[in-house]
Design a protein around this motif. Structure first.
Motif, PDB file in Angstrom:
ATOM      1  N   UNK A 168      -2.540   4.029   3.797  1.00 11.03           N
ATOM      2  CA  UNK A 168      -1.258   3.986   4.147  1.00 11.03           C
ATOM      3  C   UNK A 168      -1.522   3.050   4.827  1.00 11.03           C
ATOM      4  N   UNK A 169      -1.777   1.474   4.320  1.00 10.39           N
ATOM      5  CA  UNK A 169      -2.162  -0.179   4.819  1.00 10.39           C
ATOM      6  C   UNK A 169      -1.550  -0.453   5.316  1.00 10.39           C
ATOM      7  N   UNK A 170       0.174  -0.163   5.031  1.00 11.24           N
ATOM      8  CA  UNK A 170       1.057  -1.076   5.635  1.00 11.24           C
ATOM      9  C   UNK A 170       1.532  -0.501   6.475  1.00 11.24           C
ATOM     10  N   UNK A 171       2.152   0.682   7.022  1.00  8.25           N
ATOM     11  CA  UNK A 171       1.923   1.396   7.871  1.00  8.25           C
ATOM     12  C   UNK A 171       1.197   1.912   8.985  1.00  8.25           C
ATOM     13  N   UNK A 172      -0.292   1.811   8.353  1.00  9.49           N
ATOM     14  CA  UNK A 172      -1.653   2.136   9.346  1.00  9.49           C
ATOM     15  C   UNK A 172      -1.138   3.800   9.907  1.00  9.49           C
ATOM     16  N   UNK A 173      -0.976   4.625   9.328  1.00  3.56           N
ATOM     17  CA  UNK A 173      -0.013   5.907  10.484  1.00  3.56           C
ATOM     18  C   UNK A 173      -0.939   6.960   9.878  1.00  3.56           C
ATOM     19  N   UNK A 174      -1.906   6.121   8.666  1.00  6.91           N
ATOM     20  CA  UNK A 174      -3.160   6.956   8.219  1.00  6.91           C
ATOM     21  C   UNK A 174      -3.966   6.964   6.911  1.00  6.91           C
ATOM     22  N   UNK A 175      -5.189   7.541   7.169  1.00  4.60           N
ATOM     23  CA  UNK A 175      -5.848   7.748   5.307  1.00  4.60           C
ATOM     24  C   UNK A 175      -6.030   9.010   5.595  1.00  4.60           C
ATOM     25  N   UNK A 176      -6.168   9.795   4.526  1.00  4.35           N
ATOM     26  CA  UNK A 176      -6.315  10.873   3.736  1.00  4.35           C
ATOM     27  C   UNK A 176      -6.962  11.620   2.775  1.00  4.35           C
ATOM     28  N   UNK A 183       6.754  -5.965   0.506  1.00  2.00           N
ATOM     29  CA  UNK A 183       5.360  -5.405  -0.310  1.00  2.00           C
ATOM     30  C   UNK A 183       4.709  -4.019   0.529  1.00  2.00           C
ATOM     31  N   UNK A 184       5.118  -3.276   0.449  1.00  2.00           N
ATOM     32  CA  UNK A 184       4.128  -2.289   0.658  1.00  2.00           C
ATOM     33  C   UNK A 184       2.270  -1.923   0.063  1.00  2.00           C
ATOM     34  N   UNK A 185       1.812  -1.516   0.439  1.00  2.02           N
ATOM     35  CA  UNK A 185       0.436  -1.729   0.405  1.00  2.02           C
ATOM     36  C   UNK A 185      -0.476  -0.376   0.699  1.00  2.02           C
ATOM     37  N   UNK A 186      -1.504   0.396  -0.256  1.00  2.00           N
ATOM     38  CA  UNK A 186      -1.684   1.199   0.184  1.00  2.00           C
ATOM     39  C   UNK A 186      -3.133   1.280  -0.592  1.00  2.00           C
TER      40      UNK A 186
END
Length: 145
Positions: A23-31, A3-6
């Motif tokens: 983008x909570x699962x990947x932790x690649x950014x906040x937009x 499960x992926x989360x944001x």
């Protein structure tokens, strides 16, 4: 399967407020997101649910198409896929009114008809397409030599 989360933190009213999508699962950014910028012609440094859906759909379609090409006996060399998600009005309320997938591919072992057949199968079989069945999805697929 994972499960992926944001998550989104929102402050204020629809017209004057804004939020941040993480983008909570990947932790690649906040937009940044805001409704006025969502409905404007220029994004001006913010994202929108439609852009995030477009990103998800183009990535999912790329994976599904690569699989379908392999099943058909071809080998994808390169696939360039874009997804355009349109926000419009439906029954007097904002709605996603259409999605256009555009793909240009370089593929060994398939002719144009085989490529089109694989692209149509990917459009139908992609999990994101399946999740968006209430929206008209069109496809423009071309094999490049």
């Amino acid at each position: 399967m994972p499960t992926r989360s944001a998550r989104t933190a929102w402050n204020g009213t629809l017209q004057e407020g804004s939020g941040q999508v993480e983008l909570s699962s990947s932790k690649i950014g906040t937009y940044e997101v805001s409704f006025p910028k969502r409905t404007a012609d220029e994004a001006d440094g913010t994202t929108s649910p439609e852009e995030l859906i477009a990103a998800a759909h183009s990535a999912c379609f790329a994976m599904a198409l690569s699989s379908e090409i392999g099943k058909a006996g071809g080998t994808p060399q390169s696939l360039d896929i874009s997804a355009d998600v349109t926000l419009g009005q439906k029954d007097g309320a904002p709605a996603i009114t259409g999605i256009t997938l555009t793909v240009r591919g370089e593929v060994d072992g398939l002719d144009a008809a085989g490529f089109e057949k694989a692209a149509q199968a990917a459009k139908v079989g992609c999990p994101v397409s399946k999740a968006l069945t209430g929206t008209e999805i069109t496809l423009d697929a071309s094999l490049e030599q």
